[in-house]
Design an enzyme around this catalytic site. Structure first.
Site, short mmCIF file in Angstrom:
data_model
loop_
_atom_site.label_atom_id
_atom_site.label_comp_id
_atom_site.label_asym_id
_atom_site.label_seq_id
_atom_site.Cartn_x
_atom_site.Cartn_y
_atom_site.Cartn_z
CE LYS A 165 -35.08 -54.59 -95.98
NZ LYS A 165 -34.62 -53.88 -94.44
CD GLU A 173 -49.21 -63.16 -95.57
OE1 GLU A 173 -50.07 -62.60 -95.04
OE2 GLU A 173 -49.29 -64.39 -96.05
CD GLU A 175 -51.52 -51.82 -89.94
OE1 GLU A 175 -50.59 -51.21 -90.99
OE2 GLU A 175 -51.49 -53.25 -89.54
P1 TAP Z 1 -42.63 -51.45 -93.97
O1 TAP Z 1 -42.28 -50.09 -93.53
O2 TAP Z 1 -43.69 -51.74 -95.21
O3 TAP Z 1 -41.35 -52.46 -94.01
C1 TAP Z 1 -41.51 -53.65 -94.03
C2 TAP Z 1 -40.28 -54.18 -94.49
O4 TAP Z 1 -39.82 -53.62 -96.10
C3 TAP Z 1 -38.72 -53.55 -93.89
O5 TAP Z 1 -37.86 -54.52 -94.12
C4 TAP Z 1 -38.52 -52.45 -94.57
O6 TAP Z 1 -37.22 -52.05 -94.55
C5 TAP Z 1 -38.68 -52.83 -96.26
N1 TAP Z 1 -38.93 -51.64 -97.13
C6 TAP Z 1 -39.15 -50.53 -96.89
N2 TAP Z 1 -39.39 -49.96 -98.29
C7 TAP Z 1 -39.32 -51.01 -98.97
C8 TAP Z 1 -39.44 -50.94 -100.62
N3 TAP Z 1 -39.36 -49.96 -101.41
N4 TAP Z 1 -38.99 -52.13 -101.29
C9 TAP Z 1 -38.64 -53.28 -100.60
N5 TAP Z 1 -38.64 -53.34 -99.12
C10 TAP Z 1 -38.87 -52.19 -98.31
O7 TAP Z 1 -43.33 -52.01 -92.78
P2 TAP Z 1 -43.38 -51.97 -91.28
O8 TAP Z 1 -43.45 -50.77 -90.76
O9 TAP Z 1 -41.83 -52.45 -91.01
O10 TAP Z 1 -44.31 -53.05 -90.54
C11 TAP Z 1 -45.35 -52.79 -89.93
C12 TAP Z 1 -46.34 -53.24 -91.32
O11 TAP Z 1 -46.09 -54.66 -91.56
C13 TAP Z 1 -47.78 -52.96 -90.65
O12 TAP Z 1 -48.73 -52.41 -91.78
C14 TAP Z 1 -48.32 -54.33 -90.43
O13 TAP Z 1 -49.71 -54.83 -90.73
C15 TAP Z 1 -47.44 -55.29 -91.42
N6 TAP Z 1 -47.11 -56.64 -91.34
C16 TAP Z 1 -48.03 -57.44 -91.80
C17 TAP Z 1 -48.01 -58.96 -91.42
C18 TAP Z 1 -48.86 -59.88 -92.14
S1 TAP Z 1 -48.56 -61.53 -91.85
N7 TAP Z 1 -49.92 -59.69 -93.11
C19 TAP Z 1 -47.15 -59.15 -90.48
C20 TAP Z 1 -46.53 -58.30 -89.51
C21 TAP Z 1 -46.53 -57.05 -90.03
P3 TAP Z 1 -36.99 -50.88 -93.50
O14 TAP Z 1 -37.33 -51.56 -92.02
O15 TAP Z 1 -35.56 -50.79 -93.37
O16 TAP Z 1 -37.76 -49.84 -93.78
#
Ligand code: TAP
Length: 484
Positions: free
Chosen positions: A186, A260, A391
């Protein structure tokens, strides 16, 4: 949209490389399917707010169809297939990514807002490299030091964020496929397009139906996927908040999980460091990809005798960066991915000012449409302030100072996260000594934000657990000899 002394003529990459369909279905069992109980949503370009395409949103029945397709493919095709045959498919996918690299780069910059020079030179080549690297492992798993008979886990549910949409898909899919698992992926709601073109690439590569299924949708789709009883392992990249929620929801289910999550990396500059190189590293560490990087060096720890000079040089360098059209080959800083993320960055930057830190940004013209935030530096930051702890996930750097290596290590480790860190010094011994005491999954010395598929990546503490890349990453998708 330049704010440097030099005016560059616009040099936009042509959009003709991409052929975005008006609407996309779900990719299930090798076919494009309309949602049964989901709906549709629009994905827009964050730099222009132009609607790029209508995308399907998978409901529970759709997720169930995808998981069943993955199970069938696992049992009937992919797991029984010899590794050397699986390798051929993965290799083909890597080649097709290379062949379609220009299209993928333009698409990623349109949907995500990142500058074309990053999508073209970082995201797409690294995505291909991950498939190439893992194609090489597929027939050598018994020699990876992971037990004599490593076996796949089964059906994997993978949920990824919006900051490196194609690359995160590659990080997840390539090792899972090499080890004989099948996948339901997803992508993030705001950046679904490159994963959907990847689905086209799987079709082109004749990947057997059901080996990879792509279900687009929002967080609800992600929650349905990870909770599905037909999933054997969950691999999640995203925020710590959602990661914790998933961990709680999966407790007691017996599903394997790797997380991650977020980060608040320290980039430590000692007074003997090559300072102009360090300034480039600081810029790359936090302003690369608008700071939408989990391992971004968002805290600069600089030794007192050189602090003033480093900050001045940094400001001079930032004044030369160009913010604007992500498709322009001269652009350094692209758009913020969504209005929600822009709001979060604004809120934290305002908190930094309210808590007494000094805020600075270069003079720059912000485009009228789209979501933008200028590169921002906070000096005089205290360790307890929100901008030093939370963050921000945007182009915002918090500068703190230190006197001794001991103080630098203590301040660097003074975070709930532990994903990455950087050390800048002329002395190899100091780099090694400091690195060994930093509680971070990755420590770069005299560089920052370097990635290689052979190098394991992952965090400690609230940055999650599990590794992606290298043989350590493979092990996360295998049942070892010891655990049956
Ligand atoms: P999230 O809001 O956590 O979303 C990540 C993914 O999870 C998206 O596909 C999101 O869908 C989905 N999601 C949201 N709620 C969920 C739930 N309850 N159950 C399952 N999936 C759910 O993060 P983001 O804002 O997209 O990304 C930024 C974060 O990712 C930052 O904290 C960053 O540090 C972290 N990140 C970490 C890494 C590594 S390798 N550690 C790499 C990249 C990013 P939607 O997009 O539709 O909300």
């Amino acid at each position: 949209m330049a704010f440097s002394r030099f005016a560059y003529a616009p040099a936009p990459e042509s959009r003709s490389a991409v052929n975005i369909r008006p609407s996309y279905g779900l990719f299930i069992a090798g076919e494009w399917a309309s949602p049964l109980d989901g709906g549709h949503f629009k994905t827009e370009s964050p730099s222009s707010q132009e609607v790029l395409a209508e995308v399907s949103s998978a409901g529970p029945e759709d997720v169930d169809r995808a998981v069943r397709a993955a199970r069938r493919a696992y049992e009937e095709t992919w797991a029984p297939m010899p590794g050397k045959e699986r390798a051929k498919y993965i290799f083909r996918v890597a080649r097709l990514i290379q062949e379609r690299s220009r299209e993928l780069a333009v698409l990623e910059s349109l949907d995500n807002g990142k500058p074309i020079k990053e999508s073209r030179d970082v995201d797409v080549p690294l995505a291909a490299a991950h498939f190439f690297y893992h194609a090489g492992w597929a027939d050598k798993l018994a020699y990876a030091g992971l037990g004599p008979d490593p076996r796949p886990i089964g059906v994997v549910g993978q949920v990824i964020p919006w900051n490196f949409p194609l690359l995160m898909a590659a990080w997840k899919l390539a090792p899972a496929l090499a080890t004989g698992n099948t996948c339901v992926l997803k992508p993030a709601e705001t950046t679904p397009l490159s994963a959907l073109v990847l689905a086209e690439i799987f079709e082109q590569a004749d990947l057997p139906p059901g080996v990879v299924n792509i279900v687009t949708g929002d967080g609800g789709t992600g929650a349905t996927l990870v909770a599905h009883p037909g999933i054997d392992k969950v691999a999640f990249t995203g925020s710590t908040e959602v990661g914790k929620h998933i961990l709680g929801a999966l407790a007691g289910t017996g599903k394997r999980i790797t997380l991650e999550l977020g980060g608040k990396a320290a980039n430590i500059v000692f007074d003997d460091a090559p300072l102009s190189q360090a300034v480039e590293g600081i810029v790359n560490g936090i302003f690369f990809n608008q700071g939408h990087v989990c391992c971004a060096g968002s805290r600069l720890l600089v030794q007192e005798p050189v602090a003033e000079g480093v900050v001045e040089a940094l400001k001079r360098r930032l004044a030369t960066l160009r913010l604007g059209d992500p498709l322009d080959k001269n652009t350094d800083i692209g758009a913020i991915n969504s209005p929600q993320q822009l709001e979060k960055i604004r809120e934290l930057a305002a908190a930094g000012e309210a808590e007494g830190a000094e805020r600075w940004s270069p003079a720059c013209q912000i485009p009228e449409r789209g979501y933008w935030f200028p590169p921002t530096v906070f000096t005089g930051v205290a360790p307890g302030q929100r901008i030093a702890r939370e963050e921000i996930f945007g182009p915002v750097l918090s500068v703190l100072t230190f006197r001794t290596p001991e103080e630098a290590i203590e301040k660097a480790n003074n975070t709930t996260y532990g994903l990455s860190a950087g050390v800048w010094t002329d002395k190899g011994s100091r780099a090694l000594q400091v690195a060994s005491r930093l509680k971070a999954g990755v420590v770069w010395a005299n560089t920052f934000n370097r990635f290689d598929p052979a190098s394991p990546f992952g965090g400690y503490r609230e940055s999650g657990f599990g590794r992606e890349g290298g043989r350590q990453g493979l092990s996360q998708y295998l049942k070892g000899a010891l655990d049956g």
